[in-house]
Scaffold this motif. Structure first.
Motif, PDB file in Angstrom:
ATOM      1  N   THR A   3       0.832  -1.204   0.000  1.00  0.00           N
ATOM      2  CA  THR A   3       0.000   0.000   0.000  1.00  0.00           C
ATOM      3  C   THR A   3       0.861   1.246   0.000  1.00  0.00           C
ATOM      4  N   HIS A   4       0.272   2.338  -0.476  1.00  0.00           N
ATOM      5  CA  HIS A   4       0.973   3.616  -0.489  1.00  0.00           C
ATOM      6  C   HIS A   4       0.484   4.455   0.685  1.00  0.00           C
ATOM      7  N   THR A   5       1.414   5.016   1.416  1.00  0.00           N
ATOM      8  CA  THR A   5       1.079   5.812   2.597  1.00  0.00           C
ATOM      9  C   THR A   5       1.738   7.176   2.498  1.00  0.00           C
ATOM     10  N   GLU A   6       0.992   8.202   2.880  1.00  0.00           N
ATOM     11  CA  GLU A   6       1.533   9.567   2.847  1.00  0.00           C
ATOM     12  C   GLU A   6       2.115   9.910   4.216  1.00  0.00           C
ATOM     13  N   TYR A   7       3.307  10.507   4.179  1.00  0.00           N
ATOM     14  CA  TYR A   7       4.001  10.889   5.410  1.00  0.00           C
ATOM     15  C   TYR A   7       4.374  12.376   5.348  1.00  0.00           C
ATOM     16  N   THR A 229       4.770  10.266  -0.475  1.00  0.00           N
ATOM     17  CA  THR A 229       3.911   9.103  -0.546  1.00  0.00           C
ATOM     18  C   THR A 229       4.770   7.899  -0.884  1.00  0.00           C
ATOM     19  N   LYS A 233       6.717  -0.025   4.043  1.00  0.00           N
ATOM     20  CA  LYS A 233       7.200   0.595   5.274  1.00  0.00           C
ATOM     21  C   LYS A 233       8.559   1.237   5.054  1.00  0.00           C
TER      22      LYS A 233
END
Length: 239
Positions: A3-7, A229, A233
């Motif tokens: 999954t793609h996660t925005e930080y 993005t 992890k």
């Protein structure tokens, strides 16, 4: 499927530093190139003084911005601090090897190779700012050392404040030559480092574009938005 996660990565101060630094450097480069080629361009003494004046004022912005960034490395956000971008610390060498091999490439902050590049850029920026502040005094008698330089070269009985750039009528010839010899100790590193800095900037731009295309993350857009993005992890997820 990852999954793609925005930080949230780059704080506002870090982003402002980055863009102010770019704008100041563009002005400094333009003036610097013109001064290095002043003879070929047929620049008059007045033209040189104007170029140097603009160069010095842009240099003040450059130096002040850099000084604030160095302070921010102590008090800023987690990705703006020294430990986040200097190429040291526990596990750095293994992380560098893993990144170069392509095994671990997801980072919220600077990747291990980027930390080397940022450190090299930072050193070059400090050298350029430091030598430039000295040269501002020897060229057009501007702060922070201009008053001392003018007092050094003033002929007996001459008010140092009356000395003008490129006008030797009020200077002591021997003292002026001593000053010029002193100036050369800073001019040579300033010019040499100018080319080194240009090379590092070009390398930085190429590396950022290549990394963004190869590994993603939105490195370029992150310097506008502060956010990346990432897929999977990140290796620096503890920050």
């Amino acid at each position: 499927m990852a999954t793609h996660t925005e930080y949230t990565v780059w704080d506002r101060t870090t982003r402002i530093f980055h863009w102010v630094n770019i704008l100041a450097m563009l002005v400094l480069i333009a003036c610097g190139v013109a001064l290095l080629n002043a003879g070929a361009l047929g620049a008059t003494n007045d033209g040189k003084i104007l170029l140097k004046t603009v160069h010095v004022y842009a240099g003040y912005v450059f130096a002040a911005n850099l000084a604030w960034r160095l302070v921010w490395a102590f008090v800023g956000g987690p990705f703006a601090r020294w430990r986040a971008f200097l190429p040291f610390g526990n596990g750095y060498v293994p992380a560098l090897k893993a990144y170069v091999s392509g095994e671990k490439t997801s980072y919220k902050g600077h990747n291990p190779l980027g930390r080397l590049a940022v450190t090299a850029l930072l050193i070059a920026l400090i050298v350029q700012a430091s030598t430039g502040l000295v040269l501002a005094g020897t060229d057009i008698y501007y702060p922070p050392f201009g008053t001392m330089i003018a007092e050094w070269v003033a002929a007996p009985g001459v008010n140092p404040e009356d000395i003008l750039p490129y006008d030797r009528s009020l200077v002591d010839p021997d003292a002026y030559q001593e000053m010029r010899d002193f100036r050369s100790l800073f001019l040579s590193p300033h010019v040499t480092n100018f080319y080194i800095l240009l090379g590092l900037v070009v390398l930085h731009i190429v590396a950022v574009v290549w990394t963004d295309n190869r590994h993603g993350g939105g490195i370029i857009s992150a310097m506008f938005t502060g956010r990346k993005t990432l897929k999977g992890k990140p290796e620096d997820g503890e920050k």
